[in-house]
Design an enzyme around this catalytic site. Structure first.
Site, PDB file in Angstrom:
ATOM      1  CE  LYS A 240      -4.061  -2.130   0.487  1.00 52.00           C
ATOM      2  NZ  LYS A 240      -5.270  -2.005  -0.637  1.00 52.00           N
TER       3      LYS A 240
ATOM      4  CG  ASP B 283      -4.109  -0.731  -3.945  1.00 51.94           C
ATOM      5  OD1 ASP B 283      -4.387   0.163  -4.574  1.00 51.94           O
ATOM      6  OD2 ASP B 283      -4.630  -1.789  -3.712  1.00 51.94           O
TER       7      ASP B 283
ATOM      8  CD  GLU C  15      -5.038  -2.922  -6.834  1.00 50.18           C
ATOM      9  OE1 GLU C  15      -6.094  -3.023  -6.206  1.00 50.18           O
ATOM     10  OE2 GLU C  15      -3.869  -3.817  -6.832  1.00 50.18           O
TER      11      GLU C  15
ATOM     12  CG  ASP D 264     -14.766  -7.117  -5.831  1.00 42.88           C
ATOM     13  OD1 ASP D 264     -15.905  -7.639  -5.389  1.00 42.88           O
ATOM     14  OD2 ASP D 264     -14.077  -6.450  -4.798  1.00 42.88           O
TER      15      ASP D 264
ATOM     16  CD  GLU E 272     -10.085  -1.872  -3.841  1.00 40.63           C
ATOM     17  OE1 GLU E 272     -10.335  -1.691  -2.686  1.00 40.63           O
ATOM     18  OE2 GLU E 272      -8.735  -2.113  -4.474  1.00 40.63           O
TER      19      GLU E 272
ATOM     20  CG  HIS F 195     -10.723  -5.990  -5.418  1.00 37.79           C
ATOM     21  ND1 HIS F 195     -11.832  -6.039  -4.638  1.00 37.79           N
ATOM     22  CD2 HIS F 195      -9.547  -5.643  -4.836  1.00 37.79           C
ATOM     23  CE1 HIS F 195     -11.569  -5.684  -3.478  1.00 37.79           C
ATOM     24  NE2 HIS F 195     -10.017  -5.169  -3.423  1.00 37.79           N
TER      25      HIS F 195
END
Length: 408
Positions: A218, A247, A273, A323, A300, A350
């Site tokens: 992250k 991400d 991402e 997703d 996502e 996702h």
């Protein structure tokens, strides 16, 4: 087929607190994993369960929307519902009043996801097979009737969808080993944004010991140097042969995203991402052009097939992270997967903590039509799923709320 009519409809507001720092990213700093659950009970004692993920407050709103949307399914036989589910899904999504709250996004679309997933679950249970097997047993024509292809006509008409499914049926036996060996996975849980450097090192070492070779970090910290330092740490831990992804969870505007993505490129990520706002197709397209060969993953927070179509056509996404609890459930997930196949893009779902359902779908999408990933280092299943199951088993997560509303 058994007479499996939907006798009652109920919802559950299920919430699971997380251990300190887990689930945190640049914008979602105090996450609680919550499911807006649809329960479709049949007169013969079966219950179809569907979920949509939220992160805490607001979960009840999705449950309320489920109760409003699902009313029209009461007393219908599940075989009748699923025989032309594409039309059923479109009718639910185009509710003449609730559509105004979307359309096809937000609370009402999350509700549709939960309802749809419950329908597929009840259908599979009524046929006494797992979902992936049920989907594989359908003819190409039956599969296409599950899909709402509206607004996709110029890219993916019904006949093209049918051809895509049918073309790959003969080569299913070549992919049977998937059932035995499964899929490789990447581990997100080593790199939550709240974890300090030492925690990242410790968790990465544990993941490597368990056999992981791909990891996601992250990024999007207020201190941009922290992102670069953590990226360097993770690359050092996994070596040159490990696969690394970043991400940002939508935290940057375009100018900042351009600057930071260029800085992160030196760590050779497979993808970056959600580098900016999930609705900003133009910004994603510019980033894709300017940070190449680093690629972009997104999905996502892309809520419907129409937005996915535009992302794909604009060259704004390289890895399609559909997703089935953000889209309108299983059926729209399959629709987006077909779109990706048509346009030559890999699908890396996702999954988060909805992994079991996505694993059923990945088994299906790689069997009837081969989703060709661009890289042998692409990992379709995220290890957060494994952590969530482990926490449940260890008792580390206790349900704070497990409320069932009266049947409709």
């Amino acid at each position: 087929m058994s007479d499996c009519a939907i006798e009652s409809i109920a919802t559950r507001d299920a919430r699971f607190p997380l251990p300190g720092g887990a689930g945190s990213d640049a914008l979602h700093t105090n996450s609680e994993y919550c499911f807006a659950v649809t329960l479709l009970s049949s007169r013969d004692g079966l219950c179809g369960t569907g979920i949509a993920l939220t992160l805490g407050e607001g979960n009840r709103l999705v449950c309320d929307a489920i109760e409003l949307l699902a009313k029209s399914l009461s007393k219908l036989d599940i075989e009748e519902v699923m025989s032309d589910f594409g039309s059923v899904s479109r009718r639910l999504a185009d509710h003449p009043s609730l559509r105004w709250l979307g359309p096809h996004k937000g609370v009402v679309h999350l509700a549709l996801a939960s309802i749809t997933n419950a329908c597929f679950d009840l259908w599979a249970k009524s046929r006494k097979v797992p979902l992936w097997k049920l989907l594989l047993d359908l003819t190409p024509q039956e599969i296409v009737r599950l899909l709402d292809l509206s607004y996709l006509d110029e890219v993916l008409c019904e006949q093209e969808a049918l051809n895509l499914v049918a073309a790959n049926v003969p080569c299913r036996p070549e992919r049977k080993t998937i059932l035995e060996k499964g899929y490789p996975g990447y581990d997100t849980s080593v790199g939550w944004i709240a974890y300090d450097d030492e925690r990242v090192r410790e968790l990465t070492a544990q993941a490597i010991d368990r056999g992981f070779q791909a990891f996601k970090l992250k990024v999007g910290s207020p201190e941009h140097e922290r992102d670069l330092r953590r990226a360097a740490i993770l690359r050092e831990c996994i070596g040159d042969t490990g696969t690394l992804m970043f991400d940002a969870n939508q935290s940057w505007g375009l100018p900042l995203a351009l600057d930071i993505c260029r800085s992160l490129a030196k760590f050779q990520p497979l993808w970056i991402e959600e580098p900016t706002h999930p609705d900003d197709i133009r910004a994603h397209a510019r980033l894709a052009e300017e940070i190449a060969p680093v690629q972009i993953a997104a999905g996502e927070h892309i809520p419907n097939r129409v937005l996915f179509k535009n992302f794909m056509q604009a060259g704004a996404v390289h890895y399609v992270q559909a997703d089935c609890t953000r889209l309108g459930g299983v059926s729209e997930f399959l629709t987006v997967s077909l779109l990706a196949k048509k346009l030559g893009l890999p699908v890396v779902p996702h999954v988060g903590d909805m992994g079991q359902l996505h694993q059923h779908l990945v088994l299906f999408i790689t069997s009837p039509w081969a989703m060709k990933f661009r890289s042998s280092n692409t990992y379709p299943i995220c290890a957060t799923t494994l952590y969530f199951r482990r926490w449940l088993k260890m008792g580390a997560i206790e349900s704070r709320k497990n409320l069932v509303r009266p049947a409709i």
